[in-house]
Design an enzyme around this catalytic site. Structure first.
Site, PDB file in Angstrom:
ATOM      1  N   TYR A  33       0.827  -1.205   0.000  1.00 37.71           N
ATOM      2  CA  TYR A  33       0.000   0.000   0.000  1.00 37.71           C
ATOM      3  C   TYR A  33       0.857   1.249   0.000  1.00 37.71           C
ATOM      4  CZ  TYR A  33       0.791   0.807   5.032  1.00 37.71           C
ATOM      5  OH  TYR A  33       1.363   1.068   6.252  1.00 37.71           O
ATOM      6  N   LYS A 149       6.432  -1.979   1.884  1.00 34.82           N
ATOM      7  CA  LYS A 149       5.254  -1.422   2.588  1.00 34.82           C
ATOM      8  C   LYS A 149       4.062  -2.365   2.403  1.00 34.82           C
ATOM      9  CE  LYS A 149       3.014   3.097   3.278  1.00 34.82           C
ATOM     10  NZ  LYS A 149       3.172   3.251   4.715  1.00 34.82           N
ATOM     11  N   GLU A 182      11.970   2.455  14.332  1.00 38.47           N
ATOM     12  CA  GLU A 182      11.038   3.469  13.822  1.00 38.47           C
ATOM     13  C   GLU A 182       9.744   3.353  14.612  1.00 38.47           C
ATOM     14  OE1 GLU A 182       9.664   2.688   9.785  1.00 38.47           O
ATOM     15  OE2 GLU A 182       9.877   0.530  10.108  1.00 38.47           O
ATOM     16  N   LEU A 207      11.013   1.164   7.249  1.00 44.50           N
ATOM     17  CA  LEU A 207      10.425   1.670   6.016  1.00 44.50           C
ATOM     18  C   LEU A 207      11.180   2.933   5.590  1.00 44.50           C
ATOM     19  CD1 LEU A 207       7.970   1.191   4.078  1.00 44.50           C
ATOM     20  CD2 LEU A 207       6.894   3.093   5.268  1.00 44.50           C
TER      21      LEU A 207
HETATM   22  N1  PLP Z   1       7.352   3.800   9.110  1.00 39.09           N
HETATM   23  C1  PLP Z   1       6.233   3.057   9.105  1.00 39.09           C
HETATM   24  C2  PLP Z   1       6.232   1.715   9.750  1.00 39.09           C
HETATM   25  C3  PLP Z   1       5.068   3.560   8.476  1.00 39.09           C
HETATM   26  O1  PLP Z   1       3.950   2.819   8.444  1.00 39.09           O
HETATM   27  C4  PLP Z   1       5.102   4.855   7.896  1.00 39.09           C
HETATM   28  C5  PLP Z   1       3.929   5.417   7.245  1.00 39.09           C
HETATM   29  O2  PLP Z   1       2.883   4.837   7.172  1.00 39.09           O
HETATM   30  C6  PLP Z   1       6.299   5.577   7.939  1.00 39.09           C
HETATM   31  C7  PLP Z   1       7.409   5.014   8.548  1.00 39.09           C
HETATM   32  C8  PLP Z   1       6.404   6.928   7.306  1.00 39.09           C
HETATM   33  O3  PLP Z   1       6.451   6.792   5.925  1.00 39.09           O
HETATM   34  P1  PLP Z   1       5.965   7.962   4.944  1.00 39.09           P
HETATM   35  O4  PLP Z   1       6.710   9.186   5.359  1.00 39.09           O
HETATM   36  O5  PLP Z   1       6.361   7.492   3.602  1.00 39.09           O
HETATM   37  O6  PLP Z   1       4.504   8.107   5.142  1.00 39.09           O
END
Ligand code: PLP
Length: 287
Positions: A33, A149, A182, A207
């Protein structure tokens, strides 16, 4: 007008939107996603999210359902039909429908595509940012490919629930060496005791946040010192400031970790400045 969803080629009323019971995304989390923030009805950080989507699909050998140009048209049409100016667009792409079995289907399946659009209350989000959030820490217990993701988010959901039960806004996963990886749905940052911005490097099992990437570019433009280097929860407490980034929250100050204040326990000026700079950049480059 009610909400409209896109499901496998059709725009349907949100309440009528359904997927097949043997969709592999539903049964096996065999789907990926993306989430885009919307500013004035336009997709923020569009390129970064498309690139990550394509990479996630490729890592799982799920065919790209349509070209980037076609997908942009469908996403924008979903936004238009929902009449949302400030909000979020959610896109899920899965391997498709097949009789249940772990290995990929013998016959190639058409990827499943679902899009939903939701409005966000920007003034409420700004008020939340001005107050900051607290986080809890929890042992890292996810699989080894958090760079993809996928919709396999059960550990993230459980961590977020644990945070909620403690009145916290986010949970930070901590690896076996004691470093923060994270958040359950965000990347984690501190401005350490020496005033250096720090966030975990992407060689770690995290991620590759698109908001994180854009903010790194913003910081480079501002000439601010950044290190992609892990930090411990204790270092976060000793830091001047902490914050989290993500498409849904943008840049959000963190004022406490596990019930103890970060720095002086107040929302920091740098995090709020970075929030403003990120939003300016995202608005200016939204498509
Ligand atoms: N880390 C995780 C586990 C996430 O689910 C998300 C966003 O959903 C992020 C980091 C931040 O990613 P982004 O800045 O691309 O939304």
């Amino acid at each position: 007008m009610g909400r409209i969803a896109y499901v496998n080629g059709q725009f349907v009323r949100h309440g009528d939107a359904v997927v097949h019971i043997e969709d592999r995304g539903y049964q096996l989390a065999d789907a990926v996603y993306e989430v885009w923030a919307l500013f004035d009805g336009k997709l923020a950080d569009a390129e970064g999210h498309f690139a990550r989507l394509e990479r996630s699909l490729s890592e799982l050998s799920i065919p790209t359902p349509m070209s980037r140009a076609a997908l942009t048209i469908v996403l924008k049409e979903a936004v238009r039909q929902n009449r949302v100016r400030d909000g979020l667009v959610y896109l899920q792409v899965g391997r498709g429908v097949a009789p249940r079995g772990h290995a990929f289907p013998d016959q190639p399946t058409a990827p499943s595509v679902v899009i939903t659009v939701s409005a966000v209350d920007r003034p409420a989000l700004e008020a939340k940012a001005a107050k900051g959030v607290t986080v809890i820490t929890t042992p890292e217990n996810r699989w080894g490919r958090c760079d993809i993701k996928t919709v396999g988010l059960l550990p993230n959901a459980l961590a977020k629930q644990a945070a909620k039960e403690k009145g916290a806004g986010e949970a930070w996963f901590v690896d076996e060496l004691g470093f923060v990886t994270e958040g359950a749905s965000s990347n984690a940052w501190i401005i350490d005791a020496d005033g250096v911005l720090r966030t975990r490097d992407t060689n770690a099992n995290i991620l590759r946040g698109v908001t994180r990437r854009t903010l790194l570019d913003v910081l480079a433009g501002e000439g601010m010192k950044v290190e992609e280097r892990p930090f411990t929860p204790q270092e976060a407490l000793e830091a001047q400031e902490a914050f989290i980034t993500g498409a849904g929250i943008l840049v959000l100050p963190v004022v406490a970790v596990d019930g103890k204040p970060v720095g002086n326990g107040e929302v920091g000026p740098v995090a709020m400045k970075l929030r403003r700079l990120y939003i300016e950049r995202a608005r200016a480059t939204a498509v």
